[in-house]
Design an enzyme around this catalytic site. Structure first.
Site, PDB file in Angstrom:
ATOM      1  N   HIS A 191      98.088 101.206  39.942  1.00  0.00           N
ATOM      2  CA  HIS A 191      99.395 100.689  39.358  1.00  0.00           C
ATOM      3  C   HIS A 191     100.687 100.069  40.285  1.00  0.00           C
ATOM      4  O   HIS A 191     101.015  99.427  40.251  1.00  0.00           O
ATOM      5  CB  HIS A 191      99.864 101.166  38.228  1.00  0.00           C
ATOM      6  N   ARG A 299     101.219  93.101  30.974  1.00  0.00           N
ATOM      7  CA  ARG A 299     100.828  94.008  31.156  1.00  0.00           C
ATOM      8  C   ARG A 299     102.047  94.844  30.546  1.00  0.00           C
ATOM      9  O   ARG A 299     102.962  95.541  30.894  1.00  0.00           O
ATOM     10  CB  ARG A 299     100.803  95.175  32.369  1.00  0.00           C
ATOM     11  N   ARG A 335      98.941  91.422  26.877  1.00  0.00           N
ATOM     12  CA  ARG A 335      97.672  92.285  26.466  1.00  0.00           C
ATOM     13  C   ARG A 335      98.535  93.445  26.009  1.00  0.00           C
ATOM     14  O   ARG A 335      99.799  93.966  25.978  1.00  0.00           O
ATOM     15  CB  ARG A 335      97.419  93.302  27.996  1.00  0.00           C
ATOM     16  N   GLU A 434      86.332  95.869  30.112  1.00  0.00           N
ATOM     17  CA  GLU A 434      86.756  96.493  30.836  1.00  0.00           C
ATOM     18  C   GLU A 434      85.927  98.387  31.246  1.00  0.00           C
ATOM     19  O   GLU A 434      86.149  98.836  31.559  1.00  0.00           O
ATOM     20  CB  GLU A 434      87.840  96.980  31.533  1.00  0.00           C
ATOM     21  N   ASN A 457      89.400  96.196  37.596  1.00  0.00           N
ATOM     22  CA  ASN A 457      90.045  97.310  38.557  1.00  0.00           C
ATOM     23  C   ASN A 457      88.997  98.539  37.330  1.00  0.00           C
ATOM     24  O   ASN A 457      88.777  99.089  38.092  1.00  0.00           O
ATOM     25  CB  ASN A 457      90.606  97.772  37.668  1.00  0.00           C
ATOM     26  N   ASP A 458      89.481  98.435  36.321  1.00  0.00           N
ATOM     27  CA  ASP A 458      88.466  99.620  35.447  1.00  0.00           C
ATOM     28  C   ASP A 458      86.971  99.544  35.401  1.00  0.00           C
ATOM     29  O   ASP A 458      86.348 100.191  35.114  1.00  0.00           O
ATOM     30  CB  ASP A 458      89.246  99.568  34.210  1.00  0.00           C
ATOM     31  N   ARG A 468      90.001 105.191  39.900  1.00  0.00           N
ATOM     32  CA  ARG A 468      90.411 104.420  40.677  1.00  0.00           C
ATOM     33  C   ARG A 468      91.693 104.474  41.410  1.00  0.00           C
ATOM     34  O   ARG A 468      92.284 103.884  42.620  1.00  0.00           O
ATOM     35  CB  ARG A 468      90.625 103.410  39.940  1.00  0.00           C
ATOM     36  N   CYS A 505      90.444  89.346  35.474  1.00  0.00           N
ATOM     37  CA  CYS A 505      91.834  89.050  35.790  1.00  0.00           C
ATOM     38  C   CYS A 505      92.150  90.691  36.137  1.00  0.00           C
ATOM     39  O   CYS A 505      93.220  90.990  37.276  1.00  0.00           O
ATOM     40  CB  CYS A 505      93.264  89.738  34.387  1.00  0.00           C
TER      41      CYS A 505
HETATM   42  C1  PEP Z   1      91.739  96.045  35.057  1.00  0.00           C
HETATM   43  O1  PEP Z   1      91.265  96.764  34.639  1.00  0.00           O
HETATM   44  O2  PEP Z   1      91.462  95.438  35.326  1.00  0.00           O
HETATM   45  C2  PEP Z   1      92.886  95.929  34.416  1.00  0.00           C
HETATM   46  C3  PEP Z   1      93.238  93.797  34.544  1.00  0.00           C
HETATM   47  O3  PEP Z   1      93.861  96.454  33.720  1.00  0.00           O
HETATM   48  P1  PEP Z   1      95.114  97.406  34.568  1.00  0.00           P
HETATM   49  O4  PEP Z   1      95.116  97.376  35.682  1.00  0.00           O
HETATM   50  O5  PEP Z   1      96.627  97.321  33.596  1.00  0.00           O
HETATM   51  O6  PEP Z   1      94.360  98.964  33.926  1.00  0.00           O
HETATM   52 MG    MG Z   2      92.364  98.462  33.151  1.00  0.00          MG
END
Ligand code: PEP
Ligand code: MG
Length: 580
Positions: A191, A299, A335, A434, A457-458, A468, A505
């Site tokens: 993040h 977020r 979200r 995710e 991302n997840d 990650r 996203c």
């Molecule tokens: C993701 O996991 O791709 C996502 C957009 O959520 P975050 O990055 O906030 O976990």
């Molecule tokens: Mg995520």
């Protein structure tokens, strides 16, 4: 000159002076002093050592009293290191012979020790590194006095060098003065990296020992496009990068101006939606400036950053209202809380063995409904006010979770009705895809929701089993892994079959490397970091759907992520050579 390679997380090229951000935020500059000042500096150093020893002695007394004799040996060892004549004489030599300030001398000599221990790559010595870091910090604190450097009052532009930066530290960086940052740890979708991109600060992470290799005042080139950091570059390199810096800044600026009001359609007329990801309502204005059609991911957990208490229903409502007032009738997808281990070090998650696999996001909300309900109420109310508001649930792994949330939503609606508060009774609710289980069972989940948004991302971390934010396994973190491509295909197809919107996203959606591939898979909605919008538009406007499908078909025949990446790189380089 020295070059280090890390993970590029926020594009752009900057050149500037290094600012070492110790955990306690002491700025140690490479400050030279006149000959006449050297004795004074040595006295300051001696005084700081004595003060540090006095502090440690009183700690020893305290520890002995509270937990008993025998537990204070580590502190005794610290005292011995501070009083060690050889260390002291080395530091004094840097002051007396090289004419540097006491702070810089302490920093340089102790860093040399730390580096020597780190090279040994041994668990015992790693722990000693921490000890010397602590000692260094203690002496520096006494040298600086109680005064800490205030990052908000910087006089000139600097590049932050840190072991690690939390998202909250990143968001509080002064964008005017802090022109880039580099860290030892971290990965592309941490993040901290996401926030850097949102702020448009070039950054490179995962540089392992960079905070030890660099001293305050060193000149740095940060190449956020290629993940390179050049320490004290020679004249020729500096000239080359100054030119590259200019080209890239102009490229970004011109692209934004050129494309802001142009529609995102393919050459053969297929409309593609591009929305923005935000962490704070204040980012709405810049998202619109870059040409976003709306907000595809807000977020909301960032409402929790830098606060000691949980936000109230009114605080949620106020933040959402701020975003909506700026957006007008444009869409916003809020979200619900996704508290994660990498966002909040002090949260409950931090105490779990496997925080990413534990009580995160929707799981935490179901467990702690006193946190969840005020947010649901605020979203229901703002959806009445804003009209184009939708809600999205993070980390869904089962159909039951969606049903449970719906039941809580009904309870919350009854409570609002009883209090005579106006709210939207037909709030559209979507889910993030995710987790691998959600991606595989997208066809089953589709019946339960209004839309999907793929959180790569997840999804990547859970599918490839790669943390990650861990730079040691970052080489495995590959959006182009054939397993990921197959999962994406499955989700997009399930959405199409069940007539449900599918967006993406995760950071993959804003990476120009994958735009044509994703279009070819049938993805028609991208929610990205605002600064990525112009580049994405440029790519979309340069291809036909037929070309995109062919690119996708070919990519799906390849067996390794490297082959896929190389194949996509040659395709995309023809469209935007400046970005590579
Ligand atoms: C993701 O996991 O791709 C996502 C957009 O959520 P975050 O990055 O906030 O976990
Ligand atoms: Mg995520």
């Amino acid at each position: 000159m020295h070059i280090k390679k890390g993970i590029p997380v926020s594009p752009g090229i900057v050149i500037g002076e290094a600012y070492i951000l110790e955990n306690e935020e002491y700025l140690v500059r490479k400050k030279e002093i006149p000959e006449s000042e050297t004795q004074n500096e040595i006295d300051r150093f001696e005084k700081a050592c004595s003060a540090s020893v006095t502090e440690l002695q009183s700690l020893v007394t305290d520890v002995n009293k509270k937990i008993g004799q025998g537990y204070s040996h580590i502190l005794d060892a610290y005292i011995k290191i501070i009083d060690d004549p050889s260390t002291k004489s080395q530091i004094k030599k840097v002051i007396a012979s090289d004419h540097f300030s006491a702070e810089y001398a302490v920093e340089t000599v102790l860093k040399r020790y730390i580096k020597a221990l780190m090279v040994l790559n041994d668990q015992y010595f790693s722990a000693r590194v921490q000890d010397i870091q602590d000692i260094k910090k203690r002496i520096l604190r006494n040298l600086f006095g109680a005064k800490k450097q205030d990052l908000t009052k910087l006089k000139k532009s600097i590049i932050i060098v840190a072991q690690d930066l939390s998202p909250s530290q990143t968001v509080s960086l002064d964008r005017e003065k802090i022109i880039g940052f580099i860290t030892d740890t971290g990965g592309r979708t941490s993040h901290t990296a996401i926030v850097a991109r949102a702020m448009g600060i070039p950054a490179v992470v995962g540089l392992e020992t960079v905070s030890v290799d660099i001293s305050g005042g060193d000149i740095l080139v940060v190449d956020g496009n290629n993940g390179l950091v050049i320490i004290n570059p020679d004249e020729e390199t500096l000239k080359k990068y100054r030119q590259m810096e200019k080209i890239f800044t102009n490229f970004e600026k011109n692209l934004t101006i050129e494309l802001k009001d142009q529609p995102s359609v393919t050459l053969d007329g297929h409309k593609v939606r591009i929305l923005a990801n935000i962490e704070f309502p204040e980012e709405v204005a810049s998202s619109l400036k870059f040409g976003a059609e709306g907000i595809g991911l807000y977020r909301t957990e960032f409402l929790y950053i830098n606060t000691r208490t949980h936000p109230t229903e009114e605080e949620h409502f106020k933040a959402y209202k701020k975003a909506i007032d700026e957006l007008g009738n444009k869409e916003i997808i809020i979200r619900t809380l996704d508290m994660g281990a990498d966002k909040f070090e002090t949260s409950e998650q931090a105490k779990e063995h496997n925080p990413f696999l534990g009580c995160r996001a929707i799981r935490l909300c179901m467990l702690r409904t006193e946190l969840f309900k005020p947010q649901l109420k605020a979203i229901l109310r703002i959806a009445f006010y804003g009209k184009n508001v939708k809600m999205m649930l993070p980390m869904i792994a089962t159909v039951e979770e969606i049903r449970q949330v719906k039941a809580i939503l009904e309870q919350v609606k009854s409570e609002l009705r009883r209090s005579n508060v106006q709210f939207s009774d037909n709030l559209q609710t979507g889910i993030m895809i995710e987790t691998p289980s959600a991606a595989i069972t997208a066809d089953l989940l589709a019946d339960e929701v209004d839309f999907f948004s793929i959180g790569t991302n997840d999804l990547i971390q859970y599918t490839i089993a790669v943390d990650r934010i861990n730079e040691k396994v970052a080489y495995l973190y590959q959006p182009a892994h054939p397993a990921i491509l197959r999962l994406l295909q499955n989700v997009i197809a399930a959405g199409k079959k069940h007539n449900k919107r599918v967006a993406m996203c995760g950071e993959m959606s804003g990476d120009p490397l994958y735009t044509i591939l994703l279009l070819g898979m049938g993805l028609m909605e991208f929610s990205v970091t605002p600064t990525s919008i112009p580049t994405l538009k440029k790519i979309i406007r340069s291809v036909t759907m037929d070309e995109a499908k062919k690119t996708c078909e070919k990519a799906l025949t390849l067996k390794t992520s490297e082959e896929i990446r190389n194949f996509l790189t040659t395709r995309i380089k023809r469209i935007i050579p400046e970005a590579f």
